[in-house]
Design a protein around this motif. Structure first.
Motif, PDB file in Angstrom:
ATOM      1  N   TYR A 117      46.254  37.728  59.644  1.00 49.50           N
ATOM      2  CA  TYR A 117      46.248  39.066  59.271  1.00 49.50           C
ATOM      3  C   TYR A 117      47.145  40.101  60.004  1.00 49.50           C
ATOM      4  O   TYR A 117      47.360  41.256  59.723  1.00 49.50           O
ATOM      5  CB  TYR A 117      44.853  39.679  59.284  1.00 49.50           C
ATOM      6  CG  TYR A 117      44.275  38.975  58.126  1.00 49.50           C
ATOM      7  CD1 TYR A 117      44.170  39.481  56.720  1.00 49.50           C
ATOM      8  CD2 TYR A 117      43.077  38.309  58.358  1.00 49.50           C
ATOM      9  CE1 TYR A 117      43.762  38.866  55.676  1.00 49.50           C
ATOM     10  CE2 TYR A 117      42.352  37.392  57.363  1.00 49.50           C
ATOM     11  CZ  TYR A 117      42.433  37.990  55.922  1.00 49.50           C
ATOM     12  OH  TYR A 117      41.946  37.453  54.969  1.00 49.50           O
ATOM     13  N   GLY A 118      47.439  39.628  61.231  1.00 43.33           N
ATOM     14  CA  GLY A 118      48.026  40.416  62.158  1.00 43.33           C
ATOM     15  C   GLY A 118      47.279  41.717  62.339  1.00 43.33           C
ATOM     16  O   GLY A 118      46.230  41.693  62.744  1.00 43.33           O
ATOM     17  N   GLU A 119      47.931  42.958  62.063  1.00 43.43           N
ATOM     18  CA  GLU A 119      47.254  44.248  62.142  1.00 43.43           C
ATOM     19  C   GLU A 119      46.801  44.796  60.805  1.00 43.43           C
ATOM     20  O   GLU A 119      46.188  45.752  60.738  1.00 43.43           O
ATOM     21  CB  GLU A 119      48.430  45.304  62.581  1.00 43.43           C
ATOM     22  CG  GLU A 119      49.036  45.027  63.925  1.00 43.43           C
ATOM     23  CD  GLU A 119      47.965  45.149  65.292  1.00 43.43           C
ATOM     24  OE1 GLU A 119      46.989  45.894  65.411  1.00 43.43           O
ATOM     25  OE2 GLU A 119      47.853  43.985  65.934  1.00 43.43           O
ATOM     26  N   LEU A 120      46.693  43.845  59.920  1.00 43.37           N
ATOM     27  CA  LEU A 120      46.004  44.156  58.517  1.00 43.37           C
ATOM     28  C   LEU A 120      44.636  44.222  58.672  1.00 43.37           C
ATOM     29  O   LEU A 120      43.947  43.682  59.474  1.00 43.37           O
ATOM     30  CB  LEU A 120      46.386  43.117  57.387  1.00 43.37           C
ATOM     31  CG  LEU A 120      47.748  43.051  56.888  1.00 43.37           C
ATOM     32  CD1 LEU A 120      47.941  41.984  55.837  1.00 43.37           C
ATOM     33  CD2 LEU A 120      48.117  44.494  56.048  1.00 43.37           C
ATOM     34  N   ASP A 121      43.961  44.983  57.721  1.00 39.35           N
ATOM     35  CA  ASP A 121      42.500  45.241  57.629  1.00 39.35           C
ATOM     36  C   ASP A 121      42.125  44.524  56.439  1.00 39.35           C
ATOM     37  O   ASP A 121      42.516  44.597  55.352  1.00 39.35           O
ATOM     38  CB  ASP A 121      42.150  46.804  57.243  1.00 39.35           C
ATOM     39  CG  ASP A 121      40.659  46.628  57.177  1.00 39.35           C
ATOM     40  OD1 ASP A 121      39.947  45.682  57.010  1.00 39.35           O
ATOM     41  OD2 ASP A 121      40.284  48.027  57.054  1.00 39.35           O
ATOM     42  N   PRO A 122      41.431  43.184  56.663  1.00 36.87           N
ATOM     43  CA  PRO A 122      41.342  42.384  55.481  1.00 36.87           C
ATOM     44  C   PRO A 122      40.213  42.796  54.563  1.00 36.87           C
ATOM     45  O   PRO A 122      40.182  42.338  53.364  1.00 36.87           O
ATOM     46  CB  PRO A 122      40.514  41.114  56.200  1.00 36.87           C
ATOM     47  CG  PRO A 122      40.985  41.126  57.470  1.00 36.87           C
ATOM     48  CD  PRO A 122      41.133  42.720  57.918  1.00 36.87           C
ATOM     49  N   SER A 123      39.251  43.747  54.915  1.00 38.83           N
ATOM     50  CA  SER A 123      38.665  44.487  54.175  1.00 38.83           C
ATOM     51  C   SER A 123      39.147  45.213  52.688  1.00 38.83           C
ATOM     52  O   SER A 123      38.571  45.770  51.733  1.00 38.83           O
ATOM     53  CB  SER A 123      37.413  45.427  54.821  1.00 38.83           C
ATOM     54  OG  SER A 123      38.064  46.683  55.016  1.00 38.83           O
ATOM     55  N   GLU A 124      40.490  45.520  53.070  1.00 33.18           N
ATOM     56  CA  GLU A 124      41.234  46.398  52.115  1.00 33.18           C
ATOM     57  C   GLU A 124      41.348  45.445  50.909  1.00 33.18           C
ATOM     58  O   GLU A 124      41.729  44.399  51.090  1.00 33.18           O
ATOM     59  CB  GLU A 124      42.539  47.011  52.657  1.00 33.18           C
ATOM     60  CG  GLU A 124      42.286  48.108  53.745  1.00 33.18           C
ATOM     61  CD  GLU A 124      41.365  49.398  53.200  1.00 33.18           C
ATOM     62  OE1 GLU A 124      41.827  49.653  52.131  1.00 33.18           O
ATOM     63  OE2 GLU A 124      40.626  49.628  53.790  1.00 33.18           O
ATOM     64  N   VAL A 125      41.766  46.155  49.850  1.00 35.30           N
ATOM     65  CA  VAL A 125      42.297  45.272  48.733  1.00 35.30           C
ATOM     66  C   VAL A 125      43.729  45.113  48.532  1.00 35.30           C
ATOM     67  O   VAL A 125      44.396  46.353  48.687  1.00 35.30           O
ATOM     68  CB  VAL A 125      41.820  45.954  46.949  1.00 35.30           C
ATOM     69  CG1 VAL A 125      42.569  45.162  45.931  1.00 35.30           C
ATOM     70  CG2 VAL A 125      40.446  45.947  47.281  1.00 35.30           C
ATOM     71  N   LEU A 126      44.347  44.061  48.921  1.00 36.70           N
ATOM     72  CA  LEU A 126      45.621  43.829  49.388  1.00 36.70           C
ATOM     73  C   LEU A 126      46.831  43.847  48.394  1.00 36.70           C
ATOM     74  O   LEU A 126      47.854  43.932  48.546  1.00 36.70           O
ATOM     75  CB  LEU A 126      45.757  42.659  50.168  1.00 36.70           C
ATOM     76  CG  LEU A 126      44.711  42.545  51.437  1.00 36.70           C
ATOM     77  CD1 LEU A 126      44.874  41.166  51.980  1.00 36.70           C
ATOM     78  CD2 LEU A 126      45.057  43.682  52.263  1.00 36.70           C
ATOM     79  N   TYR A 127      46.108  43.803  46.844  1.00 37.60           N
ATOM     80  CA  TYR A 127      46.927  43.838  45.659  1.00 37.60           C
ATOM     81  C   TYR A 127      46.041  44.203  44.568  1.00 37.60           C
ATOM     82  O   TYR A 127      44.877  43.587  44.412  1.00 37.60           O
ATOM     83  CB  TYR A 127      47.878  42.559  45.511  1.00 37.60           C
ATOM     84  CG  TYR A 127      48.693  42.598  44.369  1.00 37.60           C
ATOM     85  CD1 TYR A 127      49.900  43.327  44.412  1.00 37.60           C
ATOM     86  CD2 TYR A 127      48.261  41.813  43.073  1.00 37.60           C
ATOM     87  CE1 TYR A 127      50.650  43.527  43.255  1.00 37.60           C
ATOM     88  CE2 TYR A 127      49.076  42.199  42.082  1.00 37.60           C
ATOM     89  CZ  TYR A 127      50.374  42.814  42.283  1.00 37.60           C
ATOM     90  OH  TYR A 127      50.981  42.965  41.087  1.00 37.60           O
ATOM     91  N   LYS A 128      46.442  45.158  43.860  1.00 35.80           N
ATOM     92  CA  LYS A 128      45.511  45.453  42.878  1.00 35.80           C
ATOM     93  C   LYS A 128      46.222  44.816  41.560  1.00 35.80           C
ATOM     94  O   LYS A 128      47.044  45.313  40.695  1.00 35.80           O
ATOM     95  CB  LYS A 128      45.689  47.097  42.771  1.00 35.80           C
ATOM     96  CG  LYS A 128      45.007  47.695  43.691  1.00 35.80           C
ATOM     97  CD  LYS A 128      45.135  49.331  43.498  1.00 35.80           C
ATOM     98  CE  LYS A 128      44.313  50.014  44.704  1.00 35.80           C
ATOM     99  NZ  LYS A 128      44.687  49.705  45.965  1.00 35.80           N
ATOM    100  N   GLU A 129      45.511  43.930  41.116  1.00 27.47           N
ATOM    101  CA  GLU A 129      45.813  43.080  39.954  1.00 27.47           C
ATOM    102  C   GLU A 129      44.913  43.285  38.708  1.00 27.47           C
ATOM    103  O   GLU A 129      43.594  43.331  38.866  1.00 27.47           O
ATOM    104  CB  GLU A 129      45.476  41.444  40.362  1.00 27.47           C
ATOM    105  CG  GLU A 129      46.057  40.600  39.206  1.00 27.47           C
ATOM    106  CD  GLU A 129      45.861  39.205  39.548  1.00 27.47           C
ATOM    107  OE1 GLU A 129      46.838  38.622  39.702  1.00 27.47           O
ATOM    108  OE2 GLU A 129      44.684  38.684  39.726  1.00 27.47           O
TER     109      GLU A 129
END
Length: 399
Positions: A313-325
């Motif tokens: 994840y690096g600096e990403l927030d995993p709780s975010e929706v990372l792609y809206k499919e």
């Protein structure tokens, strides 16, 4: 102090058995907890390995293993007893009346697959109680996970077509005929508690289906390896998840041999991985794809998971929706309607469609979905279908 989300976020981590999904689930939980979210990683895989990954003992009940980080390994038999106890007791009574001893009767009273099914009920309870900000599900391998995702619609079909009519008849006749039947056979007719249990169970998983198919709350992280068989299964899983209207927001390519490895023993393996890494990019784009290296050491314990967490994840927030499919959409065009179903990588020749009443039956291989159509489409007839840009476009027109 942990951060509270408005609604609990659910991340379902799945993939072919042995690809490393448990490690990914644990590292995702670690990152969410680090960001201040009250996080639960729940293993629903019958072959649990979450405790081994964290290197801490776990039970059915959530245990805080680090600040903001809870973990549990679901004991499906406990869930079955608390949700299905009355039915199990009744079936046991019937079997004992047929001459089976107590232990045999109790074992046979648990239908195959019931232990897996009740993992869904546990997820629903955590969602209702809202004790956590993020729930990460370390699920069973893709085949079992997909069967569970199809359960709400399958159960709904039986409830609508069979159980509800029988429930009404049974509630009327049981008080009248139960003493007579018990006197003749030694077996009482099922009481209201037994008859109500299947419908109450269905209501729970129907409510959970609405959560699992809400792409703002629930997404799948699909774990794969750069190997031909694993990629093929991952592609099918992506399409089948879309069939059940469950969105994927990331693909994790695990165990990629790093570029700096020059040992001749690995050269052929690296060359084949280069081909399959490109295939993963081509097959799953535009989904975010994260490559994780093949580590020298086992991914066991928090020190190893800390390293994986950074690479993942690096600096990403995993709780975010990372792609809206968007897996399902209804489009009105020129006075007619079209239902678009996202089925990436599936040729139209493998799709079978039938419509009965307000239900559209979609079958791909051994996976089937009975899609209850919105009112705008239920009264119409299907008038053709085609595959375009990975969407199965089903046209509807007036009879």
């Amino acid at each position: 102090m942990s951060i509270r989300r408005d609604q609990m976020r659910i991340i379902l981590m799945t993939g072919k058995g042995g690809v490393g999904k448990t490690s990914m689930a644990a590292a995702t939980g670690l990152r969410c907890a680090e960001l201040g979210y009250k996080t639960l990683v729940l293993s629903t895989d019958p072959a649990h390995s979450l405790a081994d990954s964290l290197d801490v003992p776990l039970t059915h009940d959530p245990r805080e293993v680090r600040a903001n980080f809870w973990a549990a390994e679901l004991d499906a038999l406990i869930e079955l007893e608390s949700n299905w106890g009355a039915v199990k007791k009744y079936i046991t009574t019937v079997l004992q009346a047929q001459g089976l001893d107590g232990i045999q009767a109790e074992e046979l009273a648990i239908l195959p697959g019931m232990d897996e099914i009740f993992s869904l009920v546990r997820v629903k309870r955590h969602y209702d109680e809202a004790d956590f900000d993020v729930l990460i599900i370390d699920s069973a391998p893709t085949g079992t996970a997909l069967r569970l995702l199809s359960l709400p619609e399958v159960a709904g079909w039986y409830v609508r077509k069979f159980f509800r009519p029988m429930q009404g008849i049974a509630k009327t006749l049981t008080p009248i005929f139960s003493p007579m039947v018990k006197g003749l056979t030694g077996i009482p007719l099922p009481n209201n508690e037994v008859m109500d249990a299947p419908f109450e169970f269905y209501e729970k998983i129907e409510a959970l289906e609405r959560v699992l198919t809400d792409n703002t709350l629930t997404t799948v992280r699909l774990v794969t390896n750069p190997e031909k068989m694993v990629i093929k299964e991952s592609m099918r899983a992506h399409a089948y998840l879309s069939l059940y209207n469950v969105a994927t927001d990331m693909v994790i390519a695990n165990r990629v041999i790093p570029d700096h490895v020059e040992d001749p023993y690995f050269q052929q393996w690296k060359a084949s991985q280069q081909i399959y890494r490109k295939e993963i990019q081509d097959s799953f784009s535009p989904l975010p794809i994260r490559e994780i290296p093949l580590y020298q050491d086992e991914l066991v314990g928090f020190a190893a998971l800390e390293r994986l967490k950074v690479d993942l994840y690096g600096e990403l927030d995993p709780s975010e929706v990372l792609y809206k499919e968007q897996t399902l959409k209804v489009i009105q065009e020129k006075g007619a309607y079209r239902l678009d179903l996202y089925l990436p990588g599936i040729p139209k020749s493998e799709v079978q469609l039938t419509k009965t009443g307000d239900e559209l039956n979609i079958r791909i291989g051994n996976h089937r979905r009975n899609l209850v159509l919105p009112q705008s489409l239920a009264a119409l007839q299907t008038s053709g279908a085609k595959m375009e840009n990975d969407y199965l476009q089903i046209r509807f027109s007036t009879p």
